[in-house]
Design a protein around this motif. Sequence first.
Motif, short mmCIF file in Angstrom:
data_model
loop_
_atom_site.label_atom_id
_atom_site.label_comp_id
_atom_site.label_asym_id
_atom_site.label_seq_id
_atom_site.Cartn_x
_atom_site.Cartn_y
_atom_site.Cartn_z
N SER A 6 7.42 -7.77 2.84
CA SER A 6 8.62 -7.02 2.63
C SER A 6 8.00 -5.57 3.83
CB SER A 6 8.02 -6.82 1.59
OG SER A 6 8.43 -4.94 0.98
N PRO A 7 9.29 -4.77 4.45
CA PRO A 7 9.34 -3.87 4.97
C PRO A 7 7.92 -2.81 4.52
CG PRO A 7 11.67 -3.79 4.14
CD PRO A 7 10.71 -5.30 4.11
N PHE A 8 8.02 -3.10 3.14
CA PHE A 8 7.35 -1.60 2.79
C PHE A 8 5.73 -1.19 3.09
CE2 PHE A 8 10.19 -2.25 -1.10
CZ PHE A 8 11.45 -0.97 -1.01
N LEU A 9 5.27 -3.17 3.49
CA LEU A 9 3.49 -3.45 3.89
C LEU A 9 3.71 -2.56 5.39
CD1 LEU A 9 2.72 -6.72 2.52
CD2 LEU A 9 2.78 -4.43 1.04
N ALA A 10 4.58 -2.62 5.53
CA ALA A 10 4.59 -1.83 7.03
C ALA A 10 4.30 -0.32 6.99
CB ALA A 10 5.67 -1.60 8.23
N TYR A 11 4.91 0.42 5.68
CA TYR A 11 4.46 1.83 6.00
C TYR A 11 3.30 2.17 5.83
CZ TYR A 11 9.09 1.54 3.62
OH TYR A 11 10.23 1.64 3.73
N PRO A 12 2.70 3.08 6.55
CA PRO A 12 0.84 3.79 6.88
C PRO A 12 0.29 4.37 4.93
CG PRO A 12 2.63 5.23 6.78
CD PRO A 12 3.67 4.66 7.01
N GLN A 13 -0.75 3.33 5.40
CA GLN A 13 -1.24 3.49 3.96
C GLN A 13 -2.45 5.57 3.68
OE1 GLN A 13 -3.79 0.45 2.38
NE2 GLN A 13 -2.96 -0.75 3.41
N ARG A 14 -1.90 5.78 2.32
CA ARG A 14 -3.02 6.78 1.95
C ARG A 14 -4.35 6.79 1.59
NH1 ARG A 14 1.45 12.14 1.61
NH2 ARG A 14 2.38 11.05 3.39
N PRO A 15 -5.32 7.36 0.99
CA PRO A 15 -6.62 6.85 0.43
C PRO A 15 -6.50 7.06 -1.27
CG PRO A 15 -6.71 8.78 1.28
CD PRO A 15 -5.18 8.33 2.30
N GLN A 195 2.25 3.27 1.24
CA GLN A 195 1.38 3.20 0.70
C GLN A 195 0.11 3.72 0.17
OE1 GLN A 195 1.14 -1.13 1.56
NE2 GLN A 195 1.24 -0.47 3.12
N LEU A 196 -0.26 3.63 -1.27
CA LEU A 196 -1.08 4.25 -1.88
C LEU A 196 -2.16 3.30 -2.20
CD1 LEU A 196 -2.51 7.50 -2.64
CD2 LEU A 196 -1.31 6.16 -5.30
N ASP A 197 -3.24 2.95 -1.55
CA ASP A 197 -4.83 2.94 -1.72
C ASP A 197 -4.93 2.45 -3.54
OD1 ASP A 197 -6.25 0.55 -2.31
OD2 ASP A 197 -8.02 2.62 -1.08
N ILE A 198 -4.14 1.93 -4.31
CA ILE A 198 -4.77 1.82 -6.00
C ILE A 198 -5.87 0.55 -6.45
CG2 ILE A 198 -2.22 2.15 -5.91
CD1 ILE A 198 -2.04 -0.40 -7.88
N ALA A 199 -6.25 0.08 -4.78
CA ALA A 199 -7.44 -0.97 -5.72
C ALA A 199 -8.96 -0.44 -6.78
CB ALA A 199 -8.64 -1.36 -3.95
N PRO A 241 -2.87 -4.18 -3.70
CA PRO A 241 -3.70 -3.40 -3.81
C PRO A 241 -3.46 -1.95 -3.41
CG PRO A 241 -5.21 -4.27 -1.61
CD PRO A 241 -3.51 -5.64 -2.97
N THR A 242 -1.70 -1.96 -3.45
CA THR A 242 -1.07 -0.48 -2.65
C THR A 242 0.28 -0.51 -3.59
OG1 THR A 242 0.36 -1.58 -0.83
CG2 THR A 242 -1.45 -0.96 -0.63
N GLU A 243 0.82 0.94 -3.85
CA GLU A 243 1.73 1.47 -4.25
C GLU A 243 2.35 1.90 -3.60
OE1 GLU A 243 0.72 0.69 -9.75
OE2 GLU A 243 0.13 2.88 -8.22
#
Length: 251
Positions: A6-15, A195-199, A241-243
């Motif tokens: 998915s191209p979504f998984l290339a988005y930068p992550q926020r905590p 992406q938001l870290d939801i782990a 573990p991300t949204e």
Amino acid sequence: MAPLDSPFLAYPQRPASFAATLGATVVVIPHPDDEALGCGGLLALLRQAGQPVAAVLTSDGSQSHPHSQEFSAVARRELRYAELRHALSILGVEESDDNVRYLHLPDGALPTEGQPGFAEAAAQLAGFLREKQPATVLVPWRRDPHPDHRATSQLVAAALAQLPQPPRRLEYVVWAWERAAPDDLPRPEEAVSFQLDIAPVLAQKQRAIRAHRSQLAPGIITDDPSGFLLSDSMLAHFAQPTEVFLEAPTA
């Protein structure tokens, strides 16, 4: 499309701590289960941070098993409303009557701009937003490839246009994970994507998804073989573990 493609998984992550910055939030939901799938992790993080969360359900959710004889349309609606309340409670969202608003629009036929019922629904939604005064509104991605999701996005846009100071708007994805055509995906100039870290709350999100028993195999409405059930491949996108969220860039 497999999750790892998915191209979504290339988005930068926020905590995960980003959630606490969003303030009081209203989530607008096309169907019961979209809240758990698309942003259940964020909802749980908001509640952990002590932020108020309220919800609006636009459709009546009754058409997932339209040929059932054991469950009438009213029974299907009430079942799905109950599943929504259960899922919200798992995520820590208060499920009282004044905290969850139902627009009761027809599942599979939500009105779009200019159609009968649209202006009235947008006015109801605007009234709820005035009542709750959220800092942030969560809404399906505007081109999420399901007509009810797109109609819900239009309703939110029309409601926000009625407010003197519209809240922040974050868009979440549900069907775009599997069904998005290239033109459905966000363009760089129209959205800041992350992406938001939801782990820390992933297990909680998974419990909320499982609260929607009528939508998960083997289901509890068993006399409609053509009825809808979430596939394993679809559910795999929401076991990560991300949204994913998208926000219009600031001027």
